[in-house]
Scaffold this motif. Sequence first.
Motif, PDB file in Angstrom:
ATOM      1  N   THR A   2     -36.735  30.585  61.301  1.00  0.00           N
ATOM      2  CA  THR A   2     -38.157  30.244  61.278  1.00  0.00           C
ATOM      3  C   THR A   2     -38.570  29.581  59.969  1.00  0.00           C
ATOM      4  O   THR A   2     -39.500  28.782  59.965  1.00  0.00           O
ATOM      5  N   LEU A   5     -38.405  25.844  60.175  1.00  0.00           N
ATOM      6  CA  LEU A   5     -39.494  25.338  61.007  1.00  0.00           C
ATOM      7  C   LEU A   5     -40.820  25.414  60.256  1.00  0.00           C
ATOM      8  O   LEU A   5     -41.637  24.491  60.333  1.00  0.00           O
ATOM      9  N   LEU A   9     -43.270  22.294  59.519  1.00  0.00           N
ATOM     10  CA  LEU A   9     -44.681  22.287  59.931  1.00  0.00           C
ATOM     11  C   LEU A   9     -45.600  22.017  58.747  1.00  0.00           C
ATOM     12  O   LEU A   9     -46.541  21.218  58.846  1.00  0.00           O
ATOM     13  N   LYS A  21     -43.022  18.519  69.717  1.00  0.00           N
ATOM     14  CA  LYS A  21     -42.034  19.523  70.107  1.00  0.00           C
ATOM     15  C   LYS A  21     -40.616  18.975  69.964  1.00  0.00           C
ATOM     16  O   LYS A  21     -39.722  19.679  69.475  1.00  0.00           O
ATOM     17  N   MET A  24     -39.514  19.282  66.475  1.00  0.00           N
ATOM     18  CA  MET A  24     -39.258  20.673  66.092  1.00  0.00           C
ATOM     19  C   MET A  24     -37.912  21.140  66.637  1.00  0.00           C
ATOM     20  O   MET A  24     -37.194  21.889  65.974  1.00  0.00           O
ATOM     21  N   LEU A  40     -41.287  29.496  67.404  1.00  0.00           N
ATOM     22  CA  LEU A  40     -42.525  28.805  67.037  1.00  0.00           C
ATOM     23  C   LEU A  40     -43.656  29.806  66.800  1.00  0.00           C
ATOM     24  O   LEU A  40     -44.434  29.652  65.854  1.00  0.00           O
ATOM     25  N   SER A  44     -45.574  30.156  63.267  1.00  0.00           N
ATOM     26  CA  SER A  44     -47.014  29.901  63.192  1.00  0.00           C
ATOM     27  C   SER A  44     -47.770  31.133  62.699  1.00  0.00           C
ATOM     28  O   SER A  44     -48.742  31.006  61.956  1.00  0.00           O
ATOM     29  N   TYR A  65     -48.683  19.141  68.570  1.00  0.00           N
ATOM     30  CA  TYR A  65     -49.397  20.238  67.933  1.00  0.00           C
ATOM     31  C   TYR A  65     -50.037  19.737  66.644  1.00  0.00           C
ATOM     32  O   TYR A  65     -49.671  18.688  66.120  1.00  0.00           O
TER      33      TYR A  65
END
Length: 110
Positions: A2, A5, A9, A21, A24, A40, A44, A65
Amino acid sequence: MTSLLEQFLLCKYKMKQPIMKQDMLKIIHPRYHDRFAEILKRASEHIEAVFAVDLKKVDSTIHSYGLVSKLNMLNNGRVWDGRGLPKTGLLMTVLGVIFVKGGCAAEEDI
């Protein structure tokens, strides 16, 4: 998994670019693509807790997103209207370190 990611982001957010997406999925190892929704969600939630930005689905047809600030700061965090640099970035970074360290952080950590 994570953390990569999250970095992606936040980079997209800073550059004010849409988050897709498909982009990602390039960050996540193919072995974990079936767990994309869970990864995700974790990323987030962590970004929301540390940086007070919320991940929103912009367009469900193309799976895009965007990150939206949850802070409603006057003058975009500036001390004077239209002058100076926003102060919220530094504040959120310091508060994020304190949060990650369990509510207490040494000066060296910050």
